[in-house]
Design a protein around this motif. Structure first.
Motif, mmCIF file in Angstrom:
data_model
loop_
_atom_site.group_PDB
_atom_site.id
_atom_site.type_symbol
_atom_site.label_atom_id
_atom_site.label_comp_id
_atom_site.label_asym_id
_atom_site.label_seq_id
_atom_site.Cartn_x
_atom_site.Cartn_y
_atom_site.Cartn_z
ATOM 1 N N UNK A 110 0.828 -1.198 0.000
ATOM 2 C CA UNK A 110 0.000 0.000 0.000
ATOM 3 C C UNK A 110 0.868 1.256 0.000
ATOM 4 N N UNK A 111 1.936 1.225 0.781
ATOM 5 C CA UNK A 111 2.852 2.361 0.850
ATOM 6 C C UNK A 111 3.440 2.673 -0.527
ATOM 7 N N UNK A 112 3.823 1.618 -1.236
ATOM 8 C CA UNK A 112 4.356 1.773 -2.602
ATOM 9 C C UNK A 112 3.288 2.374 -3.513
ATOM 10 N N UNK A 113 2.064 1.868 -3.387
ATOM 11 C CA UNK A 113 0.963 2.372 -4.216
ATOM 12 C C UNK A 113 0.689 3.849 -3.922
ATOM 13 N N UNK A 114 0.744 4.222 -2.644
ATOM 14 C CA UNK A 114 0.527 5.625 -2.269
ATOM 15 C C UNK A 114 1.622 6.491 -2.891
ATOM 16 N N UNK A 115 2.865 6.017 -2.816
ATOM 17 C CA UNK A 115 3.973 6.780 -3.397
ATOM 18 C C UNK A 115 3.781 6.959 -4.903
ATOM 19 N N UNK A 116 3.294 5.904 -5.567
ATOM 20 C CA UNK A 116 3.069 5.995 -7.015
ATOM 21 C C UNK A 116 1.979 7.006 -7.345
ATOM 22 N N UNK A 117 0.888 6.975 -6.581
ATOM 23 C CA UNK A 117 -0.214 7.892 -6.875
ATOM 24 C C UNK A 117 0.178 9.339 -6.534
ATOM 25 N N UNK A 118 1.059 9.512 -5.566
ATOM 26 C CA UNK A 118 1.507 10.864 -5.208
ATOM 27 C C UNK A 118 2.259 11.553 -6.351
ATOM 28 N N UNK A 119 2.820 10.732 -7.255
ATOM 29 C CA UNK A 119 3.484 11.303 -8.447
ATOM 30 C C UNK A 119 2.488 12.082 -9.318
ATOM 31 N N UNK A 120 1.208 11.700 -9.230
ATOM 32 C CA UNK A 120 0.172 12.298 -10.095
ATOM 33 C C UNK A 120 -0.754 13.219 -9.316
ATOM 34 N N UNK A 121 -0.307 13.668 -8.135
ATOM 35 C CA UNK A 121 -1.187 14.398 -7.232
ATOM 36 C C UNK A 121 -1.775 15.668 -7.851
ATOM 37 N N UNK A 122 -1.065 16.290 -8.811
ATOM 38 C CA UNK A 122 -1.616 17.532 -9.406
ATOM 39 C C UNK A 122 -2.457 17.268 -10.647
ATOM 40 N N UNK A 123 -2.600 15.996 -11.042
ATOM 41 C CA UNK A 123 -3.415 15.657 -12.208
ATOM 42 C C UNK A 123 -4.877 16.033 -11.925
ATOM 43 N N UNK A 124 -5.558 16.662 -12.898
ATOM 44 C CA UNK A 124 -6.942 17.110 -12.649
ATOM 45 C C UNK A 124 -7.917 15.981 -12.317
ATOM 46 N N UNK A 125 -7.617 14.744 -12.712
ATOM 47 C CA UNK A 125 -8.523 13.632 -12.404
ATOM 48 C C UNK A 125 -8.307 13.041 -11.019
ATOM 49 N N UNK A 126 -7.292 13.527 -10.318
ATOM 50 C CA UNK A 126 -6.994 13.007 -8.978
ATOM 51 C C UNK A 126 -7.560 13.973 -7.934
ATOM 52 N N UNK A 127 -8.311 13.421 -6.972
ATOM 53 C CA UNK A 127 -8.852 14.236 -5.885
ATOM 54 C C UNK A 127 -8.081 13.883 -4.625
#
Length: 190
Positions: free
Chosen positions: A94-111
């Motif tokens: 899960x930690x790895x997955x969170x780190x991966x999604x944090x790369x896209x944190x400014x993407x407009x489709x990410x809340x």
């Protein structure tokens, strides 16, 4: 599900299709997650009100500059509890997955959003749009030494979703008893 007939057509020699309860996803009405209306959610509302009365420090959208603090917070949560060996493995994934999604944190489709208490991140949630009326919460973490913080991060995350979002998919319980209890306690819509 609605895809079964496509699979049956694609594999005419036969497929065995079975339902796995552990993979069922919990879908809630966004409005209910914000208002906590009704008797069934009364306890959750009490926790939430306790939090709002005692710790109103603000919710903010996660920005790139907050990413290091989010990562530290996740690592800290893992340290603060005694986990079983198999839980540790799933937490690391899960930690790895969170780190991966944090790369896209400014993407407009990410809340995303975090609750700060005395200037420090104590809870966060990250999700995305699943369809035009449904958002999905991928991650939700909170320091559970603050009563009502889980209810608060859930409520704030839902409150900040676009107006056209009607449903919030909070994913599956993976057959984990405490996760199942938690997800059922919010009274899913379906």
């Amino acid at each position: 599900g609605h895809m079964v007939h496509f699979l049956e057509e694609a594999f005419p020699e036969g497929l065995e299709i079975s339902h796995d309860r552990d993979d069922d996803e919990y879908v809630y009405l966004k409005e209910k997650m914000i208002t906590h209306s009704g008797r069934a959610l009364h306890k959750k509302k009490n926790h939430l009100n306790h939090f709002l009365k005692n710790y109103q420090d603000g919710y903010k959208t996660i920005t790139k500059d907050m990413v290091p603090e989010i990562k530290d917070f996740v690592a800290q949560l893992k340290k603060n509890r005694n986990y079983e060996k198999d839980e540790i493995e799933s937490l690391e994934l899960e930690e790895t997955a969170i780190e991966e999604v944090l790369e896209f944190i400014s993407h407009p489709g990410v809340f995303s959003g975090a609750i700060l208490i005395e200037g420090k991140i104590e809870a966060f949630a990250i999700g995305e749009l699943l369809s035009k009326d449904t958002a999905v919460t991928h991650f939700e973490k909170a320091n559970d030494s603050f009563r009502g913080l889980y209810q608060a991060i859930n409520m704030e995350f839902c409150k900040h979703l676009p107006d056209e979002v009607v449903y919030v998919n909070r994913e599956e319980d993976m057959g984990l008893e405490n996760l199942r209890k938690a997800k059922e306690s919010y009274k899913p819509h379906h």
